[in-house]
Design a protein around this motif. Structure first.
Motif, mmCIF file in Angstrom:
data_model
loop_
_atom_site.group_PDB
_atom_site.id
_atom_site.type_symbol
_atom_site.label_atom_id
_atom_site.label_comp_id
_atom_site.label_asym_id
_atom_site.label_seq_id
_atom_site.Cartn_x
_atom_site.Cartn_y
_atom_site.Cartn_z
ATOM 1 N N LEU A 167 0.827 -1.207 0.000
ATOM 2 C CA LEU A 167 0.000 0.000 0.000
ATOM 3 C C LEU A 167 0.862 1.258 0.000
ATOM 4 O O LEU A 167 0.508 2.269 -0.617
ATOM 5 C CB LEU A 167 -0.923 -0.005 1.221
ATOM 6 N N ALA A 168 2.008 1.198 0.681
ATOM 7 C CA ALA A 168 2.923 2.340 0.693
ATOM 8 C C ALA A 168 3.441 2.625 -0.710
ATOM 9 O O ALA A 168 3.555 3.789 -1.129
ATOM 10 C CB ALA A 168 4.083 2.076 1.653
ATOM 11 N N SER A 198 0.737 4.223 -2.702
ATOM 12 C CA SER A 198 0.429 5.582 -2.230
ATOM 13 C C SER A 198 1.314 6.640 -2.878
ATOM 14 O O SER A 198 1.026 7.838 -2.799
ATOM 15 C CB SER A 198 0.573 5.665 -0.708
ATOM 16 N N ALA A 213 -3.106 8.177 -6.329
ATOM 17 C CA ALA A 213 -2.952 7.111 -5.333
ATOM 18 C C ALA A 213 -4.309 6.604 -4.844
ATOM 19 O O ALA A 213 -5.210 7.397 -4.544
ATOM 20 C CB ALA A 213 -2.136 7.623 -4.153
ATOM 21 N N LYS A 215 -7.118 5.382 -2.364
ATOM 22 C CA LYS A 215 -7.434 5.571 -0.944
ATOM 23 C C LYS A 215 -7.869 4.217 -0.399
ATOM 24 O O LYS A 215 -8.713 3.539 -1.000
ATOM 25 C CB LYS A 215 -8.543 6.607 -0.764
ATOM 26 N N SER A 265 0.019 -4.110 -4.124
ATOM 27 C CA SER A 265 0.062 -2.866 -4.900
ATOM 28 C C SER A 265 -0.764 -3.014 -6.168
ATOM 29 O O SER A 265 -1.557 -2.138 -6.525
ATOM 30 C CB SER A 265 1.508 -2.517 -5.286
#
Length: 226
Positions: A29-30, A33, A38, A40, A208
């Motif tokens: 997720l990082a 982001s 990106a 949410k 991802s």
């Protein structure tokens, strides 16, 4: 504005693959982001007891438990622990099975629901797993759990009272019933946007990819409806 993607995660704090899956999810997720558009994302953890019949004070080490529970030799059990320790290291986690205190996890799950009500579930999940797998803390002990709740930014006395009252047990059981309804029989298990099921501690890149895919689908649907 497109709503956040919800990721429901079924896990047990005593599941070594769950902590690896948690870290891989966070890293995935990082990475997503950092995208220009990106996604949410909202992550919610749900209770799943791998071994609800485990005593609070288990007599023996993790290899002893595995050998008995899976019907394998102590040598095979140790090989399994060595393998997962290596995978954990790749995820940035240093497992200490030599310190680990195997225990019943239902009270830890109750604490996670208390923490969710207080808006500190993510902090509590991380603290519990770290304490269990890297520090050898006894997560069946109310005093230990209250101390860890304090570490996660919660009131220790309120946490202790919540555990003593058992008032979060129905929430634990509701999570387990939902897992059964979904056909989940192993963890970690991730339900993404209520429609995609992902089983196991997938690599960060897999997480991802799927959140990017779902985010694109969401926006395409929004454009059509607009």
């Amino acid at each position: 504005m497109t709503d956040a993607i919800k990721i429901d995660v079924w896990s047990d704090i005593a599941c070594p693959w769950c902590y690896i899956g948690k870290r891989n999810l966070e890293n995935g997720l990082a990475a997503a982001s950092a995208d220009d558009d990106a996604p949410k994302v909202e992550v919610v953890y749900h209770s799943f007891e791998l071994s609800p019949d485990t005593p609070v004070d288990f007599d023996g080490g993790e290899a002893d438990y595995l050998a008995t529970h899976k019907g394998i030799s102590p040598e095979q059990a140790q090989q399994m622990l060595d393998r997962v320790t290596g995978v954990a290291r790749d995820a940035g986690l240093e497992y200490r099975f030599d310190l680990l205190k195997h225990t019943n996890t239902v009270k830890a799950h109750e604490l996670l629901h208390f923490a969710e009500e207080q808006g500190r579930q993510h902090e509590m999940a991380e603290r519990l797993m770290s304490a269990y797998f890297t520090e050898g803390r006894h997560l069946g002990d109310h005093d230990e759990l209250a101390s860890l709740a304090s570490d996660a930014g919660l009131d220790a006395e309120q946490a202790r009272e919540a555990l003593s009252s058992g008032r979060y047990l129905p929430a634990v059981r509701a999570d387990q019933a939902q897992a059964t309804a979904y056909g989940i029989n192993g963890v970690p298990f991730f339900v993404i946007d209520g429609k995609y099921g992902v089983s196991g501690a997938q690599p960060a890149e897999a997480f991802s990819q799927i959140v990017r895919q779902v985010w694109t689908e969401r926006q395409e649907t929004a454009d059509v409806e607009a």
